[in-house]
Design a protein around this motif. Structure first.
Motif, PDB file in Angstrom:
ATOM      1  N   GLY A  45       0.807  -1.212   0.000  1.00 24.53           N
ATOM      2  CA  GLY A  45       0.000   0.000   0.000  1.00 24.53           C
ATOM      3  C   GLY A  45       0.838   1.259   0.000  1.00 24.53           C
ATOM      4  O   GLY A  45       2.063   1.225   0.095  1.00 24.53           O
ATOM      5  N   GLY A  46       0.129   2.380  -0.161  1.00 24.70           N
ATOM      6  CA  GLY A  46       0.803   3.670  -0.092  1.00 24.70           C
ATOM      7  C   GLY A  46       1.449   4.116  -1.387  1.00 24.70           C
ATOM      8  O   GLY A  46       2.068   5.165  -1.433  1.00 24.70           O
ATOM      9  N   SER A  47       1.329   3.330  -2.422  1.00 25.37           N
ATOM     10  CA  SER A  47       2.029   3.662  -3.649  1.00 25.37           C
ATOM     11  C   SER A  47       1.123   4.283  -4.713  1.00 25.37           C
ATOM     12  O   SER A  47       1.431   5.334  -5.260  1.00 25.37           O
ATOM     13  CB  SER A  47       2.712   2.397  -4.171  1.00 25.37           C
ATOM     14  OG  SER A  47       3.009   2.521  -5.524  1.00 25.37           O
ATOM     15  N   ARG A  49      -1.897   5.657  -4.505  1.00 24.72           N
ATOM     16  CA  ARG A  49      -2.558   6.873  -3.996  1.00 24.72           C
ATOM     17  C   ARG A  49      -4.002   7.009  -4.480  1.00 24.72           C
ATOM     18  O   ARG A  49      -4.569   8.104  -4.455  1.00 24.72           O
ATOM     19  CB  ARG A  49      -1.782   8.143  -4.352  1.00 24.72           C
ATOM     20  CG  ARG A  49      -0.275   8.094  -4.145  1.00 24.72           C
ATOM     21  CD  ARG A  49       0.168   7.684  -2.806  1.00 24.72           C
ATOM     22  NE  ARG A  49       0.103   8.690  -1.759  1.00 24.72           N
ATOM     23  CZ  ARG A  49       0.469   8.472  -0.503  1.00 24.72           C
ATOM     24  NH1 ARG A  49       0.913   7.276  -0.145  1.00 24.72           N
ATOM     25  NH2 ARG A  49       0.368   9.398   0.403  1.00 24.72           N
TER      26      ARG A  49
ATOM     27  N   ALA B 324       4.798   5.475   4.620  1.00 28.34           N
ATOM     28  CA  ALA B 324       3.794   6.302   5.278  1.00 28.34           C
ATOM     29  C   ALA B 324       4.229   6.610   6.705  1.00 28.34           C
ATOM     30  O   ALA B 324       4.813   5.769   7.375  1.00 28.34           O
ATOM     31  CB  ALA B 324       2.457   5.577   5.284  1.00 28.34           C
ATOM     32  N   LYS B 478       8.108   5.720  -6.071  1.00 24.48           N
ATOM     33  CA  LYS B 478       7.187   4.844  -5.348  1.00 24.48           C
ATOM     34  C   LYS B 478       5.725   5.277  -5.511  1.00 24.48           C
ATOM     35  O   LYS B 478       4.848   4.438  -5.626  1.00 24.48           O
ATOM     36  CB  LYS B 478       7.549   4.835  -3.859  1.00 24.48           C
ATOM     37  CG  LYS B 478       6.614   3.998  -3.012  1.00 24.48           C
ATOM     38  CD  LYS B 478       7.197   3.746  -1.638  1.00 24.48           C
ATOM     39  CE  LYS B 478       6.215   2.957  -0.780  1.00 24.48           C
ATOM     40  NZ  LYS B 478       6.858   2.447   0.429  1.00 24.48           N
ATOM     41  N   CYS B 479       5.483   6.578  -5.509  1.00 23.21           N
ATOM     42  CA  CYS B 479       4.072   6.972  -5.563  1.00 23.21           C
ATOM     43  C   CYS B 479       3.729   7.723  -6.855  1.00 23.21           C
ATOM     44  O   CYS B 479       4.553   8.414  -7.444  1.00 23.21           O
ATOM     45  CB  CYS B 479       3.676   7.768  -4.324  1.00 23.21           C
ATOM     46  SG  CYS B 479       4.254   9.452  -4.276  1.00 23.21           S
ATOM     47  N   THR B 480       2.489   7.566  -7.252  1.00 25.21           N
ATOM     48  CA  THR B 480       2.032   8.059  -8.548  1.00 25.21           C
ATOM     49  C   THR B 480       2.178   9.568  -8.753  1.00 25.21           C
ATOM     50  O   THR B 480       2.717   9.992  -9.780  1.00 25.21           O
ATOM     51  CB  THR B 480       0.551   7.652  -8.769  1.00 25.21           C
ATOM     52  OG1 THR B 480       0.428   6.269  -8.510  1.00 25.21           O
ATOM     53  CG2 THR B 480       0.091   7.989 -10.167  1.00 25.21           C
ATOM     54  N   PRO B 481       1.711  10.398  -7.807  1.00 23.23           N
ATOM     55  CA  PRO B 481       1.709  11.839  -8.096  1.00 23.23           C
ATOM     56  C   PRO B 481       3.093  12.379  -8.407  1.00 23.23           C
ATOM     57  O   PRO B 481       3.264  13.166  -9.345  1.00 23.23           O
ATOM     58  CB  PRO B 481       1.171  12.454  -6.799  1.00 23.23           C
ATOM     59  CG  PRO B 481       0.544  11.352  -6.042  1.00 23.23           C
ATOM     60  CD  PRO B 481       1.179  10.080  -6.474  1.00 23.23           C
ATOM     61  N   ARG B 483       6.009  10.532  -9.122  1.00 22.73           N
ATOM     62  CA  ARG B 483       6.667   9.820 -10.230  1.00 22.73           C
ATOM     63  C   ARG B 483       6.108  10.241 -11.579  1.00 22.73           C
ATOM     64  O   ARG B 483       6.850  10.527 -12.510  1.00 22.73           O
ATOM     65  CB  ARG B 483       6.493   8.311 -10.030  1.00 22.73           C
ATOM     66  CG  ARG B 483       7.064   7.451 -11.151  1.00 22.73           C
ATOM     67  CD  ARG B 483       6.553   6.015 -11.024  1.00 22.73           C
ATOM     68  NE  ARG B 483       5.111   5.953 -11.147  1.00 22.73           N
ATOM     69  CZ  ARG B 483       4.318   5.199 -10.370  1.00 22.73           C
ATOM     70  NH1 ARG B 483       4.833   4.444  -9.422  1.00 22.73           N
ATOM     71  NH2 ARG B 483       3.014   5.210 -10.552  1.00 22.73           N
ATOM     72  N   ALA B 519      -1.493  14.545  -2.457  1.00 23.76           N
ATOM     73  CA  ALA B 519      -1.515  13.097  -2.611  1.00 23.76           C
ATOM     74  C   ALA B 519      -0.160  12.417  -2.582  1.00 23.76           C
ATOM     75  O   ALA B 519      -0.096  11.194  -2.497  1.00 23.76           O
ATOM     76  CB  ALA B 519      -2.234  12.737  -3.919  1.00 23.76           C
ATOM     77  N   LEU B 521       3.318  10.791  -1.348  1.00 25.36           N
ATOM     78  CA  LEU B 521       3.607  10.020  -0.142  1.00 25.36           C
ATOM     79  C   LEU B 521       4.541  10.744   0.813  1.00 25.36           C
ATOM     80  O   LEU B 521       4.335  10.750   2.011  1.00 25.36           O
ATOM     81  CB  LEU B 521       4.224   8.668  -0.553  1.00 25.36           C
ATOM     82  CG  LEU B 521       4.845   7.799   0.543  1.00 25.36           C
ATOM     83  CD1 LEU B 521       3.808   7.377   1.565  1.00 25.36           C
ATOM     84  CD2 LEU B 521       5.485   6.568  -0.066  1.00 25.36           C
TER      85      LEU B 521
END
Ligand code: FMN
Ligand code: SF4
Ligand code: FES
Lengths: 242, 618
Positions: A45-47, A49, B324, B478-481, B483, B519, B521
């Motif tokens: 999780g956490g990826s 969003r 997180a 790691k996270c969409t916004p 990257r 949004a 991380l």
């Protein structure tokens, strides 16, 4: 397991302390879209969003990911405020730019009114096919299967799972857990004529002695026998005929 | 060296070191910071040693000789300071050394050609503390740097080192926390979180194991305050951490140092060994029942490794990737144990706060931001380097008084503060006090304390593009916004600077900023909007000029500018024609020259070489 009451979308619901808000919501029939979370994997999780919600705690409101935000006393969650919907839509638009070929992402995005992103799509070298780099596959491989045949490599846009040095992984047992865990169907796994092809390697499948169907890679049987001491004869039959 | 096991022994030892000192000995101090070493300080030091010997003088008998940490004025290195006269020589070469020894060390003459010259007044200033760069500073964090030999624990003790620790060990741990709270100290690593509050929360969590950590990752390009402190005054960080360990109940500390800082690692290692040998680290420190030790860990290399959760992952030997932080690290940090992570400069302030008291510290700075802050002042300004000033000084004072104004008399346009995800603050806001809250309100941030001065020839859209480009490279993915959002922001900014801007771009950018801020991380993504939002806020007209008129007002964006020669101003000296790499300037000697725009690559060489200001950029 300490049970507490929290509020989700104005409703009082029972939840377990420290459980992810996403799970508490689902157990109470409240749907929140989520891609990269797996209930069995603590570190997942956490990826992506996508599961964003508004959390109000101690008088402070913020946007958090519900898949890893812990349930604590006094928490109030709103899953679809205007702001949540707007930001989630923004995230989905970006995901769609990365993986325009993914049916899952395409479907989710279209629910939020996005059929075509306004921005350029990843293509050519940056095209990671359907992979959203959530790392569920590598986590399953490491934490559940226990072989760590694949890992997340590179950073930024280039981040993607792979075998060491992009060579055939000697550790891989062909179990396919990664492919099953992948939320977007990005990992190619083909079973044909008693042979499974995954991560560029071919695995011979062991067949069921009753129905004759090849059902498990021989390497996986060897691995289980070696690590758990289970009787090899157990794998003579497929789950349907045990 | 036998370990010291009581406060009396410590003071006794300190007195002996003091007594052994030859006061007022003419001394030479050579800056051995990374900058000065790169400029040749090692050879200069060698020359001094030889020359002192050649003259039949003896170090510590007739003259003093010492190498120190960074003085912060690196562009003028190698720096040499002469005591007790407090003379500073700049850009010293080995060949200057015999003259310095003869005239200034043995004699008391000042060598004019080696002293500071004010670019604005033309005046020479020989006295270290009278040079504008130093005159307006207030050095608390940098209190010892430049005075002590970082390899000598005795030097540190001579500057009241480990007095804070001795005092702390007579206090109850909770009283130390209260003292730190009362001092108003806020984290110097960027977030500005109140340090005492962090410590208190960590103490409050029930656990038998706790950790303290020092963040020495310093990934901001151009920043080097933490490096200077670790290299130049390693004991101050170590002492701070021992006090912190005692206050929160930790037995183990870690210093996470950026891998590119070998000298910091070396000096810290030596300092740790000395502190251990003297009994400041290890079992039963100074005879108390408190035991504590520190290990050094070398960073993973990426910018994001400085982010707290990534740093802890990396310390645990895993991939340095953020996770997180809804459960805070004071509750579940390193190895899931309650942990305190503080920045190098934060730790380094602790010993003086305990030694001199919270009230003393809180007497500096503003209501919400106490004490001083070290900044790295760079860019289009006359004096660049590391400066420490009280919180609340205005941007203008920083730039004009300490920085000596904008280079080449150009017009001041903006400062960029806070590192790559900071923001730009324009000239019109330059009277703003520099503190945590004012900078945030202005759309920028304190960050680790980088300040880049920009002049009228800076295009703010280009600046935003540059920083977003940096962040694209540093996004962990790691996270969409972060990257996937940052590269799209970068594309829009590139389009604008290359003449493909569209009317809706500013709004689209703002929307993307919103997604990142809400949004992402980790802090990298959630603060990445600052460069764009702040430039849109203060320089919207510049964006619009690019988009609507296809013009870059600052004359930077190559696709939007043309070079031409003003026939009236051109004297026909032919210099530009000779220098043009494209050979696209023609004209008769003594006649006006012309640029062939179709061949021009807008490199700007002609403008740079023209002595008559005849080249126009539009
Ligand atoms: C992308 C990113 C990079 C960071 N890099 C650093 C750094 O190099 N050094 C540092 O002290 N803090 C850095 N921080 C801040 C740390 O996460 C953390 O807040 C800080 O070390 C806490 O110490 P303090 O309270 O003393 O400031 C960074 C944060 C982010 C989001
Ligand atoms: S915000 Fe950027 S750096 Fe931080 S976790 Fe997300 S992708 Fe990684
Ligand atoms: S499901 Fe929560 S971030 Fe992906």
């Amino acid at each position: 397991m300490e049970k507490i009451t929290i509020i989700i979308d104005g409703k009082q619901v029972e939840a377990v302390k420290d459980q992810p808000v996403l799970m508490a919501a689902r157990e109470n029939g409240i749907d929140i879209p989520a891609l990269c979370h797996h209930p069995e994997l603590e570190s997942s999780g956490g990826s992506c969003r996508v599961c964003l919600v508004e959390a109000v705690q101690g008088g402070r409101s913020r946007i958090v990911t519900s898949c890893n935000y812990p349930v604590r006393a006094g928490l109030e969650v709103n899953t679809s405020t205007d702001q949540v919907m707007k930001i989630r839509k923004g995230v989905l638009e970006l995901l769609l730019c990365r993986v325009p070929d993914s049916e899952v992402v395409r479907g989710l995005a279209s629910k939020y009114g996005i059929d075509e992103p306004r921005f350029f799509k990843d293509e050519g070298e940056n095209n990671r096919y359907k992979c959203i780099a959530c790392s569920l596959c590598t986590q399953v491989c490491e934490d559940v299967v226990g072989v760590s045949a694949i890992s997340m490599q590179n950073r930024g846009v280039e981040k993607a799972p792979g075998t060491p040095f992009h060579k055939d992984s000697q550790a891989c047992i062909g179990c396919g857990a990664c492919a099953y865990a992948c939320p977007t169907g990005a990992i190619s796994m083909k079973d044909s004529k008693g042979v499974r092809t995954i991560w560029g390697r071919k695995f011979k499948m062991a067949a069921c002695s009753v129905c004759g169907k090849p059902y498990i890679p021989q390497a996986q049987v060897d691995w289980i026998v070696k690590t758990t001491g289970k009787d090899r004869a157990f794998f003579d039959k497929c789950p349907d005929h045990r | 060296m036998k370990a010291i096991t009581s406060f009396e022994q410590l003071e006794g030892y300190r007195e002996r070191v003091k007594a052994a000192q030859k006061k007022d000995l003419p001394s030479v101090l050579i800056c051995f910071g990374t900058g000065c070493q790169a400029n040749g300080a090692v050879a200069v030091a060698e020359a001094f040693r030889e020359e002192i010997e050649r003259k039949g003088l003896k170090v510590d008998v007739n003259v003093g000789f010492k190498t120190t940490g960074c003085h912060g004025y690196c562009e003028n290195g190698p720096l040499v300071v002469l005591r007790p006269k407090d003379v500073l020589y700049l850009k010293v070469k080995p060949k200057d050394v015999p003259e310095i020894v003869e005239k200034s060390l043995v004699g008391s003459e000042i060598i004019e050609k080696l002293v500071y010259k004010d670019v604005n007044t033309g005046e020479s200033v020989a006295q270290y503390h009278e040079i504008p760069f130093y005159k307006y500073q207030k050095r608390i964090a940098l209190r010892n740097i430049g005075n002590v030999d970082p390899r000598s624990i005795d030097d540190y003790l001579l500057c009241d080192g480990y007095k804070g620790l001795a005092r702390a060990l007579t206090m109850r741990p909770e009283d130390i926390v209260s003292e730190v709270e009362k001092s108003g100290l806020r984290g110097r690593g960027g977030g500005g979180f109140p340090t005492g509050t962090k410590w208190r929360s960590c103490r409050a969590v029930d656990s038998d194991v706790r950790y303290v950590m020092c963040n020495g990752d310093e990934g901001d390009p151009g920043a080097f305050m933490d490096r200077s402190i670790m290299e130049g005054d390693p004991h101050s960080v170590i002492e701070g951490m021992i006090i912190g360990g005692y206050a929160v109940g930790a037995k183990q500390g870690y210093i996470y140092v950026r891998d590119e800082y070998p000298l910091a690692v070396k000096n810290l290692q030596a300092a740790l060994a000395d502190a251990r040998a003297m009994g400041f680290l290890g079992e039963n420190i100074l005879g108390s029942d408190f035991s504590f030790d520190i290990r050094i860990s070398r960073g993973g290399g990426a910018f994001v490794c400085g982010e707290s959760s990534a740093l802890m992952r990396s310390l645990e030997g895993k991939v340095g990737e953020p996770r997180a932080k809804y459960i805070r690290s004071v509750e579940k940090g390193l190895y899931d144990k309650p942990s305190v992570l503080n920045n190098v400069e934060t730790w380094n302030n602790i010993p003086v706060i305990i030694r001199n008291g919270a009230d003393w510290y809180a007497s500096f700075g503003t209501r919400g931001s106490k004490g001083t802050k070290v900044f790295s002042l760079v860019g289009k300004v006359n004096n660049t380097g590391l400066v420490e000033v009280p919180m609340g000084i205005s941007i203008r004072e920083l730039v004009e008084k300490i920085g000596g104004g904008v280079l080449n008399g150009k017009k001041f346009k903006a400062v960029q503060t806070g590192g790559p995800s900071g923001g730009c603050i324009p000239d019109s806001e330059a009277d703003l006090p520099v503190d945590f809250d004012s900078l945030t309100q202005a759309g920028s941030m304190m960050g680790s304390g980088g300040i880049i001065v920009m002049d009228e020839n800076t295009c703010m859209v280009d600046v935003a593009k540059y920083f977003i480009g940096f962040l694209v490279e540093e996004s962990c993915g790691k996270c969409t916004p972060c990257r996937d959002g940052l590269p799209r922001m970068h594309r829009i900014l590139s389009d604008i600077t290359e003449g493909r801007g569209r009317e809706e771009d500013i709004e689209t950018l703002t929307e993307l900023c919103d997604v990142l801020t809400c949004a992402a991380l980790c802090g990298l993504g959630s603060s990445a909007a600052n460069p764009v939002l702040s430039t849109v806020r203060y320089f919207r007209d510049e964006y619009e000029a690019h988009i609507r008129d296809g013009k870059c007002p600052a004359g930077v964006c190559k696709s939007l500018i043309t070079y031409s020669i003003d026939a009236a101003a051109c004297t026909g000296c032919t210099l530009c024609a000779k220098k043009c790499p494209q050979q696209c300037i023609t004209g008769e000697r003594k006649g006006a020259h012309v640029i062939d725009a179709s061949a021009c690559i807008k490199c700007g060489v002609c403008k740079d070489v023209c002595n008559f200001d005849a080249v126009r950029v539009e």
